[in-house]
Design an enzyme around this catalytic site. Structure first.
Site, PDB file in Angstrom:
ATOM      1  N   HIS A  55       5.068   7.503  -8.221  1.00 36.35           N
ATOM      2  CA  HIS A  55       5.348   6.110  -7.985  1.00 36.35           C
ATOM      3  C   HIS A  55       5.273   5.255  -9.190  1.00 36.35           C
ATOM      4  O   HIS A  55       4.744   5.785 -10.008  1.00 36.35           O
ATOM      5  CB  HIS A  55       5.079   5.268  -6.574  1.00 36.35           C
ATOM      6  CG  HIS A  55       3.536   5.062  -6.674  1.00 36.35           C
ATOM      7  ND1 HIS A  55       2.528   5.935  -6.780  1.00 36.35           N
ATOM      8  CD2 HIS A  55       2.860   3.926  -6.957  1.00 36.35           C
ATOM      9  CE1 HIS A  55       1.397   5.599  -6.966  1.00 36.35           C
ATOM     10  NE2 HIS A  55       1.330   4.552  -6.835  1.00 36.35           N
ATOM     11  N   HIS A  57       3.624   2.456 -10.207  1.00 36.18           N
ATOM     12  CA  HIS A  57       2.522   1.679 -10.559  1.00 36.18           C
ATOM     13  C   HIS A  57       1.746   2.003 -11.934  1.00 36.18           C
ATOM     14  O   HIS A  57       1.970   3.416 -12.186  1.00 36.18           O
ATOM     15  CB  HIS A  57       1.484   1.421  -9.522  1.00 36.18           C
ATOM     16  CG  HIS A  57       1.877   0.819  -8.390  1.00 36.18           C
ATOM     17  ND1 HIS A  57       1.511   0.946  -7.128  1.00 36.18           N
ATOM     18  CD2 HIS A  57       2.727  -0.207  -8.145  1.00 36.18           C
ATOM     19  CE1 HIS A  57       2.108   0.003  -6.231  1.00 36.18           C
ATOM     20  NE2 HIS A  57       3.086  -0.683  -6.896  1.00 36.18           N
ATOM     21  N   ASP A  59      -1.092   2.378 -13.188  1.00 35.96           N
ATOM     22  CA  ASP A  59      -2.082   3.165 -13.031  1.00 35.96           C
ATOM     23  C   ASP A  59      -1.668   4.862 -12.940  1.00 35.96           C
ATOM     24  O   ASP A  59      -2.697   5.481 -12.884  1.00 35.96           O
ATOM     25  CB  ASP A  59      -3.432   2.920 -12.382  1.00 35.96           C
ATOM     26  CG  ASP A  59      -2.907   2.785 -10.951  1.00 35.96           C
ATOM     27  OD1 ASP A  59      -1.805   2.403 -10.551  1.00 35.96           O
ATOM     28  OD2 ASP A  59      -3.490   3.125  -9.863  1.00 35.96           O
ATOM     29  N   HIS A  60      -0.416   4.836 -12.554  1.00 32.48           N
ATOM     30  CA  HIS A  60       0.068   6.219 -12.366  1.00 32.48           C
ATOM     31  C   HIS A  60       1.138   6.835 -13.516  1.00 32.48           C
ATOM     32  O   HIS A  60       1.246   7.871 -13.708  1.00 32.48           O
ATOM     33  CB  HIS A  60       1.070   6.589 -10.993  1.00 32.48           C
ATOM     34  CG  HIS A  60      -0.090   6.100  -9.815  1.00 32.48           C
ATOM     35  ND1 HIS A  60      -0.705   7.195  -9.073  1.00 32.48           N
ATOM     36  CD2 HIS A  60      -0.724   5.038  -9.512  1.00 32.48           C
ATOM     37  CE1 HIS A  60      -1.257   6.588  -8.082  1.00 32.48           C
ATOM     38  NE2 HIS A  60      -1.574   5.487  -8.237  1.00 32.48           N
ATOM     39  N   HIS A 113       3.608   2.631   0.585  1.00 29.12           N
ATOM     40  CA  HIS A 113       2.800   1.947  -0.518  1.00 29.12           C
ATOM     41  C   HIS A 113       3.973   1.312  -1.600  1.00 29.12           C
ATOM     42  O   HIS A 113       3.809   0.082  -2.061  1.00 29.12           O
ATOM     43  CB  HIS A 113       2.102   3.098  -1.446  1.00 29.12           C
ATOM     44  CG  HIS A 113       1.424   2.595  -2.522  1.00 29.12           C
ATOM     45  ND1 HIS A 113       0.225   1.834  -2.205  1.00 29.12           N
ATOM     46  CD2 HIS A 113       1.660   2.851  -3.624  1.00 29.12           C
ATOM     47  CE1 HIS A 113      -0.484   1.620  -3.199  1.00 29.12           C
ATOM     48  NE2 HIS A 113       0.452   2.027  -4.449  1.00 29.12           N
ATOM     49  N   ASP A 134      -0.321   7.599  -3.726  1.00 28.74           N
ATOM     50  CA  ASP A 134      -1.067   6.763  -3.020  1.00 28.74           C
ATOM     51  C   ASP A 134      -0.571   6.363  -1.563  1.00 28.74           C
ATOM     52  O   ASP A 134      -0.625   5.487  -0.881  1.00 28.74           O
ATOM     53  CB  ASP A 134      -0.945   5.297  -3.607  1.00 28.74           C
ATOM     54  CG  ASP A 134      -1.708   5.264  -5.134  1.00 28.74           C
ATOM     55  OD1 ASP A 134      -2.505   6.226  -5.354  1.00 28.74           O
ATOM     56  OD2 ASP A 134      -1.499   4.027  -5.682  1.00 28.74           O
ATOM     57  N   HIS A 172      -6.478   8.538  -5.680  1.00 23.67           N
ATOM     58  CA  HIS A 172      -7.607   7.609  -5.861  1.00 23.67           C
ATOM     59  C   HIS A 172      -8.950   8.107  -5.014  1.00 23.67           C
ATOM     60  O   HIS A 172      -8.669   8.666  -3.976  1.00 23.67           O
ATOM     61  CB  HIS A 172      -7.519   6.237  -5.130  1.00 23.67           C
ATOM     62  CG  HIS A 172      -6.706   5.363  -6.112  1.00 23.67           C
ATOM     63  ND1 HIS A 172      -6.761   4.583  -7.333  1.00 23.67           N
ATOM     64  CD2 HIS A 172      -5.014   5.290  -6.076  1.00 23.67           C
ATOM     65  CE1 HIS A 172      -5.543   4.289  -7.648  1.00 23.67           C
ATOM     66  NE2 HIS A 172      -4.756   4.712  -6.968  1.00 23.67           N
TER      67      HIS A 172
END
Length: 193
Positions: A55, A57, A59-60, A113, A134, A172
């Site tokens: 996805h 975001h 942090d990915h 998410h 996530d 995570h």
């Protein structure tokens, strides 16, 4: 045929960047930060071939542009329904992709998410691996940023229908936090205790 290994590369506070390798070549899942990925590749003397993205975001995906700049030959597979600025092959269910010449993955659509969130499901020899981003965590699921509760429920039911022996690789480390939260709702649950 070399045995495939899957190792976590810790990033940020609690992210896992998953590295899948055969002792020579590698795939990386959701590289939010290029630095620990490049360092791990160097230490293990691996050649990165492919990036898998679940996805959009930061942090990915935060490390993708740096990895592409250093390794322009990389294949990148990412969700068809997510806004992404880097060059990639858009994928969604029911696509099956050749991540490399030594590993294939099926794509699962898992909205909740984010609206376009996907997972990669790999069956290799007798093993089954799920890289679920996530969507699913130890003792919990992802927060709803874009999707609805019913979308997330349907996504979780899709994952629950997979083979019970599937190994789950989430992105995570929230397990303890999720258990502590669950205990506030079910303080007598022996499994949680």
């Amino acid at each position: 045929q070399a045995q495939i290994q899957i190792i976590p590369i810790p990033a940020f506070q609690d992210n896992y960047i998953w590295l899948i390798h055969n002792g020579d070549k590698a795939i990386v899942v959701d590289p939010g930060d290029a630095t620990p990925v490049l360092e791990t590749l160097r230490q293990l003397q691996l050649k990165l071939e492919t990036i898998l993205i679940t996805h959009h975001h930061h942090d990915h995906i935060g490390g993708v542009n740096t990895l592409l700049a250093k390794l322009p030959h990389l294949k990148v597979f990412a969700p068809r329904l997510e806004p992404l600025s880097f060059t990639h092959t858009p994928v969604s269910e029911p696509d099956t992709i050749a991540c490399t010449d030594w590993l294939k993955a099926s794509v699962l659509d898992l909205p909740g998410h984010t609206l376009g969130h996907i997972a990669f499901y790999i069956e290799h020899q007798q093993q089954k691996w799920l890289f679920c981003g996530d969507t699913l965590f130890g003792a919990g699921c992802g927060r709803l940023f874009e999707g609805t509760p019913s979308q997330m429920m349907a996504s979780l039911q899709k994952l629950a229908a997979l083979d019970i022996n599937t190994q789950v690789y989430c992105t995570h480390e929230y397990t303890l936090h999720n258990i502590n939260f669950a205990l506030t709702l079910e303080p007598d649950n022996t499994a949680l205790i």
